[in-house]
Scaffold this motif. Sequence first.
Motif, PDB file in Angstrom:
ATOM      1  N   ILE A 147     -10.796 -10.967 -22.178  1.00 33.31           N
ATOM      2  CA  ILE A 147     -10.616 -12.107 -23.071  1.00 33.31           C
ATOM      3  C   ILE A 147      -9.159 -12.222 -23.501  1.00 33.31           C
ATOM      4  O   ILE A 147      -8.574 -13.312 -23.495  1.00 33.31           O
ATOM      5  CB  ILE A 147     -11.534 -11.979 -24.308  1.00 33.31           C
ATOM      6  CG1 ILE A 147     -13.001 -12.109 -23.891  1.00 33.31           C
ATOM      7  CG2 ILE A 147     -11.185 -13.036 -25.362  1.00 33.31           C
ATOM      8  CD1 ILE A 147     -13.987 -11.823 -24.989  1.00 33.31           C
ATOM      9  N   VAL A 148      -8.540 -11.071 -23.856  1.00 34.80           N
ATOM     10  CA  VAL A 148      -7.132 -11.063 -24.247  1.00 34.80           C
ATOM     11  C   VAL A 148      -6.250 -11.482 -23.070  1.00 34.80           C
ATOM     12  O   VAL A 148      -5.275 -12.240 -23.234  1.00 34.80           O
ATOM     13  CB  VAL A 148      -6.719  -9.659 -24.751  1.00 34.80           C
ATOM     14  CG1 VAL A 148      -5.213  -9.578 -24.965  1.00 34.80           C
ATOM     15  CG2 VAL A 148      -7.459  -9.325 -26.043  1.00 34.80           C
ATOM     16  N   GLU A 149      -6.594 -10.994 -21.889  1.00 33.54           N
ATOM     17  CA  GLU A 149      -5.841 -11.327 -20.681  1.00 33.54           C
ATOM     18  C   GLU A 149      -5.871 -12.832 -20.423  1.00 33.54           C
ATOM     19  O   GLU A 149      -4.849 -13.454 -20.106  1.00 33.54           O
ATOM     20  CB  GLU A 149      -6.433 -10.566 -19.490  1.00 33.54           C
ATOM     21  CG  GLU A 149      -5.546 -10.554 -18.257  1.00 33.54           C
ATOM     22  CD  GLU A 149      -6.140  -9.696 -17.158  1.00 33.54           C
ATOM     23  OE1 GLU A 149      -7.262 -10.012 -16.687  1.00 33.54           O
ATOM     24  OE2 GLU A 149      -5.504  -8.701 -16.760  1.00 33.54           O
ATOM     25  N   TRP A 150      -7.039 -13.419 -20.558  1.00 39.64           N
ATOM     26  CA  TRP A 150      -7.199 -14.870 -20.382  1.00 39.64           C
ATOM     27  C   TRP A 150      -6.398 -15.630 -21.431  1.00 39.64           C
ATOM     28  O   TRP A 150      -5.711 -16.603 -21.125  1.00 39.64           O
ATOM     29  CB  TRP A 150      -8.688 -15.225 -20.474  1.00 39.64           C
ATOM     30  CG  TRP A 150      -8.966 -16.660 -20.832  1.00 39.64           C
ATOM     31  CD1 TRP A 150      -8.648 -17.769 -20.085  1.00 39.64           C
ATOM     32  CD2 TRP A 150      -9.579 -17.143 -22.021  1.00 39.64           C
ATOM     33  NE1 TRP A 150      -9.039 -18.908 -20.747  1.00 39.64           N
ATOM     34  CE2 TRP A 150      -9.624 -18.553 -21.935  1.00 39.64           C
ATOM     35  CE3 TRP A 150     -10.116 -16.513 -23.149  1.00 39.64           C
ATOM     36  CZ2 TRP A 150     -10.164 -19.344 -22.938  1.00 39.64           C
ATOM     37  CZ3 TRP A 150     -10.668 -17.307 -24.138  1.00 39.64           C
ATOM     38  CH2 TRP A 150     -10.688 -18.702 -24.032  1.00 39.64           C
ATOM     39  N   TRP A 151      -6.460 -15.155 -22.685  1.00 44.06           N
ATOM     40  CA  TRP A 151      -5.747 -15.805 -23.774  1.00 44.06           C
ATOM     41  C   TRP A 151      -4.243 -15.778 -23.531  1.00 44.06           C
ATOM     42  O   TRP A 151      -3.553 -16.789 -23.687  1.00 44.06           O
ATOM     43  CB  TRP A 151      -6.083 -15.109 -25.092  1.00 44.06           C
ATOM     44  CG  TRP A 151      -5.225 -15.568 -26.246  1.00 44.06           C
ATOM     45  CD1 TRP A 151      -5.361 -16.705 -26.982  1.00 44.06           C
ATOM     46  CD2 TRP A 151      -4.070 -14.888 -26.759  1.00 44.06           C
ATOM     47  NE1 TRP A 151      -4.365 -16.775 -27.933  1.00 44.06           N
ATOM     48  CE2 TRP A 151      -3.559 -15.683 -27.832  1.00 44.06           C
ATOM     49  CE3 TRP A 151      -3.425 -13.695 -26.443  1.00 44.06           C
ATOM     50  CZ2 TRP A 151      -2.435 -15.310 -28.561  1.00 44.06           C
ATOM     51  CZ3 TRP A 151      -2.301 -13.331 -27.174  1.00 44.06           C
ATOM     52  CH2 TRP A 151      -1.821 -14.138 -28.213  1.00 44.06           C
ATOM     53  N   TYR A 152      -3.712 -14.610 -23.144  1.00 42.82           N
ATOM     54  CA  TYR A 152      -2.269 -14.497 -22.913  1.00 42.82           C
ATOM     55  C   TYR A 152      -1.841 -15.362 -21.734  1.00 42.82           C
ATOM     56  O   TYR A 152      -0.796 -16.031 -21.777  1.00 42.82           O
ATOM     57  CB  TYR A 152      -1.871 -13.045 -22.655  1.00 42.82           C
ATOM     58  CG  TYR A 152      -0.392 -12.887 -22.389  1.00 42.82           C
ATOM     59  CD1 TYR A 152       0.509 -12.730 -23.436  1.00 42.82           C
ATOM     60  CD2 TYR A 152       0.116 -12.931 -21.084  1.00 42.82           C
ATOM     61  CE1 TYR A 152       1.876 -12.607 -23.204  1.00 42.82           C
ATOM     62  CE2 TYR A 152       1.470 -12.817 -20.841  1.00 42.82           C
ATOM     63  CZ  TYR A 152       2.336 -12.654 -21.904  1.00 42.82           C
ATOM     64  OH  TYR A 152       3.683 -12.542 -21.661  1.00 42.82           O
ATOM     65  N   ALA A 153      -2.642 -15.340 -20.643  1.00 39.56           N
ATOM     66  CA  ALA A 153      -2.297 -16.126 -19.464  1.00 39.56           C
ATOM     67  C   ALA A 153      -2.262 -17.613 -19.794  1.00 39.56           C
ATOM     68  O   ALA A 153      -1.373 -18.344 -19.340  1.00 39.56           O
ATOM     69  CB  ALA A 153      -3.295 -15.870 -18.338  1.00 39.56           C
ATOM     70  N   LEU A 165      -2.275 -12.421 -15.295  1.00 41.21           N
ATOM     71  CA  LEU A 165      -3.713 -12.473 -15.017  1.00 41.21           C
ATOM     72  C   LEU A 165      -4.055 -11.686 -13.764  1.00 41.21           C
ATOM     73  O   LEU A 165      -5.036 -10.944 -13.725  1.00 41.21           O
ATOM     74  CB  LEU A 165      -4.145 -13.935 -14.871  1.00 41.21           C
ATOM     75  CG  LEU A 165      -5.645 -14.242 -14.942  1.00 41.21           C
ATOM     76  CD1 LEU A 165      -6.206 -13.803 -16.288  1.00 41.21           C
ATOM     77  CD2 LEU A 165      -5.882 -15.731 -14.735  1.00 41.21           C
ATOM     78  N   GLY A 166      -3.246 -11.848 -12.721  1.00 42.41           N
ATOM     79  CA  GLY A 166      -3.416 -11.060 -11.493  1.00 42.41           C
ATOM     80  C   GLY A 166      -4.710 -11.300 -10.759  1.00 42.41           C
ATOM     81  O   GLY A 166      -5.197 -10.417 -10.053  1.00 42.41           O
TER      82      GLY A 166
END
Length: 205
Positions: A147-153, A165-166
């Motif tokens: 969720i954090v990864e999606w938010w930052y991306a 995101l990778g």
Amino acid sequence: MDTNNRSLSILFWLTLGYAVVFAFSAISPTSYTVWVAEIIPALGILSLIWIISKQFKFSNTAYILMFIWLTLHTIGAKYTFAEVPFSWFNQLIGSERNNFDRVAHFSIGLYAYPIAEYMIRRQLMSVKLAVCFALFAIMSLAAGYEIVEWWYAALAGGDEGIAFLGSQGDIWDAQKDMLMDTIGALTSLTLLLTQQRVDSFSHVR
């Protein structure tokens, strides 16, 4: 040298080895923005390991397992996970995708071992309950990180967001990453239970 001193000794040497990896990672990373975003959680975990170790000494196995993720994550931060030179492994499993991030996610699951070890040795819960707690803790962490990864991306946008995101174009990337976290946790907990049984057998003899 007693057990506590041996644990602190291996922690010191592992940290020293990690410092070399960190220095390598910091030299001309692919993207400094992505590097900073990726390195912050690694340094946070390293600090947490040292803080907890002032009161509780993990086993050598636990320390080694924890530093596997720290090392892989820091290498990934240098190149971005999709660009880490990892062709030998990809060819070995017959995949055109760069699977370094999958291996790194597997290594996150290895933290289930020290979580369960802490609960068991502190006598906070039974072995079975500690194992279940550690497994669910890793699964929850995996979901939270996605969720954090999606938010930052989404916030960063553009190439930097994609690099962080990778996903490499895989629409199921988040689910597969969480699966690898879970498999890593199950693997490390199997190791823990195996060691518990061997220790119990040794005491009986």
